[in-house]
Motif scaffolding. Structure first.
Motif, PDB file in Angstrom:
ATOM      1  N   GLN B 150       0.840  -1.208   0.000  1.00  0.00           N
ATOM      2  CA  GLN B 150       0.000   0.000   0.000  1.00  0.00           C
ATOM      3  C   GLN B 150       0.869   1.250   0.000  1.00  0.00           C
ATOM      4  N   ALA B 151       0.762   2.048  -1.060  1.00  0.00           N
ATOM      5  CA  ALA B 151       1.575   3.263  -1.182  1.00  0.00           C
ATOM      6  C   ALA B 151       1.011   4.392  -0.331  1.00  0.00           C
ATOM      7  N   GLU B 152      -0.325   4.481  -0.286  1.00  0.00           N
ATOM      8  CA  GLU B 152      -0.963   5.602   0.416  1.00  0.00           C
ATOM      9  C   GLU B 152      -0.771   5.447   1.927  1.00  0.00           C
ATOM     10  N   PRO B 153      -0.298   6.508   2.583  1.00  0.00           N
ATOM     11  CA  PRO B 153      -0.024   6.377   4.014  1.00  0.00           C
ATOM     12  C   PRO B 153      -1.271   6.046   4.819  1.00  0.00           C
ATOM     13  N   VAL B 154      -1.147   5.078   5.725  1.00  0.00           N
ATOM     14  CA  VAL B 154      -2.176   4.818   6.723  1.00  0.00           C
ATOM     15  C   VAL B 154      -2.241   6.060   7.615  1.00  0.00           C
ATOM     16  N   GLN B 155      -3.431   6.378   8.150  1.00  0.00           N
ATOM     17  CA  GLN B 155      -3.573   7.577   8.976  1.00  0.00           C
ATOM     18  C   GLN B 155      -2.554   7.591  10.122  1.00  0.00           C
ATOM     19  N   GLY B 156      -1.845   8.700  10.264  1.00  0.00           N
ATOM     20  CA  GLY B 156      -0.857   8.827  11.327  1.00  0.00           C
ATOM     21  C   GLY B 156       0.493   8.233  10.965  1.00  0.00           C
ATOM     22  N   CYS B 157       0.627   7.760   9.719  1.00  0.00           N
ATOM     23  CA  CYS B 157       1.875   7.127   9.286  1.00  0.00           C
ATOM     24  C   CYS B 157       2.457   7.853   8.086  1.00  0.00           C
ATOM     25  N   ARG B 158       3.740   7.574   7.832  1.00  0.00           N
ATOM     26  CA  ARG B 158       4.289   8.036   6.557  1.00  0.00           C
ATOM     27  C   ARG B 158       4.719   6.819   5.748  1.00  0.00           C
ATOM     28  N   SER B 159       4.819   7.027   4.437  1.00  0.00           N
ATOM     29  CA  SER B 159       5.065   5.917   3.511  1.00  0.00           C
ATOM     30  C   SER B 159       6.247   6.253   2.611  1.00  0.00           C
ATOM     31  N   THR B 160       7.159   5.297   2.425  1.00  0.00           N
ATOM     32  CA  THR B 160       8.321   5.479   1.544  1.00  0.00           C
ATOM     33  C   THR B 160       8.421   4.278   0.620  1.00  0.00           C
ATOM     34  N   ARG B 161       8.697   4.506  -0.644  1.00  0.00           N
ATOM     35  CA  ARG B 161       8.851   3.386  -1.563  1.00  0.00           C
ATOM     36  C   ARG B 161      10.184   2.675  -1.314  1.00  0.00           C
ATOM     37  N   LEU B 162      10.152   1.333  -1.252  1.00  0.00           N
ATOM     38  CA  LEU B 162      11.377   0.557  -1.041  1.00  0.00           C
ATOM     39  C   LEU B 162      11.917   0.002  -2.357  1.00  0.00           C
ATOM     40  N   GLY B 163      11.023  -0.406  -3.242  1.00  0.00           N
ATOM     41  CA  GLY B 163      11.446  -1.006  -4.510  1.00  0.00           C
ATOM     42  C   GLY B 163      10.471  -2.080  -4.916  1.00  0.00           C
ATOM     43  N   ARG B 164      10.914  -2.904  -5.820  1.00  0.00           N
ATOM     44  CA  ARG B 164      10.030  -3.811  -6.518  1.00  0.00           C
ATOM     45  C   ARG B 164      10.516  -5.245  -6.348  1.00  0.00           C
ATOM     46  N   MET B 165       9.599  -6.160  -6.020  1.00  0.00           N
ATOM     47  CA  MET B 165       9.944  -7.574  -6.066  1.00  0.00           C
ATOM     48  C   MET B 165       9.324  -8.144  -7.331  1.00  0.00           C
TER      49      MET B 165
END
Lengths: 302, 302
Positions: B150-165
């Motif tokens: 899930q790319a979109e941040p969960v409420q109260g969280c931040r999100s960063t892309r790690l890469g692709r499997m």
């Protein structure tokens, strides 16, 4: 008799976890699945599925699912002997639902059973649990067989010894140097992080009790994953009990070292399955015992 | 303020799954643990632990456990900056509870984080789930961070892309010969047994939809175990989607073959964690993003 079209719909919802996926598997519309489950619930007078993500069976639903699976097994058995019946069955391939401990799946179980399952066209449905808890799955009837540490037969089942898995306490050489260079005693074990699989995993505690004759509270990593557990030990995060056969190459290459060479823990494994005689389930048990002899130690424990 | 001796007892019971083991971890008697939990339940006016094997938190109990873990994290953070405080704390090592998908733990996650965790003395508590479901663990607050699709941040969280499997559909050469020698079409996929991890695993279905533009109901093996899943594909029981990095050596040695070379499925992974700024949790995220670049593909998906 019961209406098996309804039971089949219920079992599909519980197995696939959703009405939509069950509909796909049964090749009907989701609303047809929903109607069948509702009708069954009205007839039985109880809620059978807790709707959610995923959908799960209630206690009453689980009883009916188990019954349905047994009937499906008997049908598959029948189809095996009567090709004309097999053609009339939805699924000509029987599914074997067995509870197996994580380390057995990670080391020997699949290789041991693959040939037999390919030959007989059997599908596997594995339920993974701790070896001390797989017998519980037999008791509640949710699996047809289990690889377990429990020797005594569960009611209605028979039990056969498969052999012994040997566990060694290991860590990385750097970890050993840092925590155990002065010996593997109580104080060292209290400071050195230990890797545990999950709260059911008692192997590390048993090892510590045997070595120190005491209970020691170490800092714990929780890694409920066979490969992850091994990587944790190899990368120097902690020490843990690993199956000897899984780590033999790493020990040979010096990537792992034993905490106390010669002090292994042995776990005896048994196969338990229904006494209800189903030809190929009996054959599976016979084959498993024979094949286990190639993968597990057969002598008695240390 | 709340009575943290009581909360500590509650958290230990839930973490260890039993009053006896919690007592061992806290170095008090089981009856002391039991009294503390009962007292807390009286004060809160709700049952907090469902007694059983294992003991599990009720909804109210889970809320209190999460709160306790957050306070413990903040204490560990404080102890890191103040050695005299660290000495007064029971546990000077912070525990990082993160949800990670099975295949990440099986391939790259432990190697990526090991160095950082050893250096900072961080203990890992992994919660394993499907990559499409780890974000749910963030939403219900039961983990401090998650590797998720899930790319979109969960409420109260931040999100960063790690890469692709990258996942490839593979099977044994003999299996390919038996089922796919005439091509990988609808009819072949309907007959060939397919390996699925669990009902949450949608990768095989996505692959089939992409290849056939249809839904196909294949005979299914259910193998909720990373190593077991791979062994199932290698031993000719079925075909399944495996991470490219995990199977590269087997492909190179010809032990596995691709169903449709060049038709991979890509899964984008993100790191989500609390926005509540805790120094070493932020550092962990920064380190994870940097290290992930060594283990995951960084280009955009196919």
């Amino acid at each position: 008799m019961l209406d098996y079209a309804l039971l089949d719909a219920l079992a599909a919802v519980v197995r696939h976890g959703s009405f939509d996926r069950a509909a796909g598997a049964l090749n009907v519309t989701p609303s047809a699945v929903s109607q069948r489950v509702k009708l069954l619930e009205e007839r039985v007078g109880a809620v059978l599925v807790k709707r959610g993500q995923p959908c799960v069976a209630t206690a009453a639903g689980a009883l009916l699912c188990r019954h349905t699976e047994r009937v499906q097994l008997l049908e598959a058995e029948l189809g095996g002997g009567m090709p004309t019946v097999a053609g009339a069955l939805d699924a000509s391939r029987p599914t074997l639902r067995v509870a197996v401990n994580d380390d057995s799946v990670g080391t020997w179980f699949i290789d041991a059973v693959a040939g037999f399952c390919v030959e007989r066209g059997i599908l596997l449905d594995l339920v993974i649990d701790d070896q001390d808890h797989t017998a519980q799955r037999m008791r509640d009837g949710s699996v047809q067989g289990a690889v377990t540490t429990q020797a005594e037969p569960v009611q209605g089942c028979r039990s056969t010894r498969l052999g012994r898995m040997r566990y060694l306490a290991v860590c990385s050489p750097a970890f050993f140097e840092r925590y155990f260079s002065a010996g593997v005693g109580r104080e060292a074990l209290r400071r050195a992080p230990c890797v545990e699989f999950n709260p059911k995993d008692q192997l590390q505690k048993r090892f510590v009790r045997r070595i120190t004759r005491a209970q020691v509270d170490a800092p714990l990593h929780w890694i409920p994953h066979v490969a992850g557990f091994l990587r944790c030990c190899m990368s120097g995060l902690g020490w843990g009990m690993c199956p000897e056969r899984m780590i033999a190459p790493h020990l040979a290459r010096g990537e792992l070292v034993e905490l106390t060479p010669g002090r292994a823990l042995d776990v005896e494994l048994y196969w338990q399955s229904w006494r209800l005689s189903i030809g190929w389930l009996d054959d599976f048990g016979t084959m498993l015992k024979r094949r286990a002899a190639e993968f597990l130690d057969q002598g008695r424990g240390a």
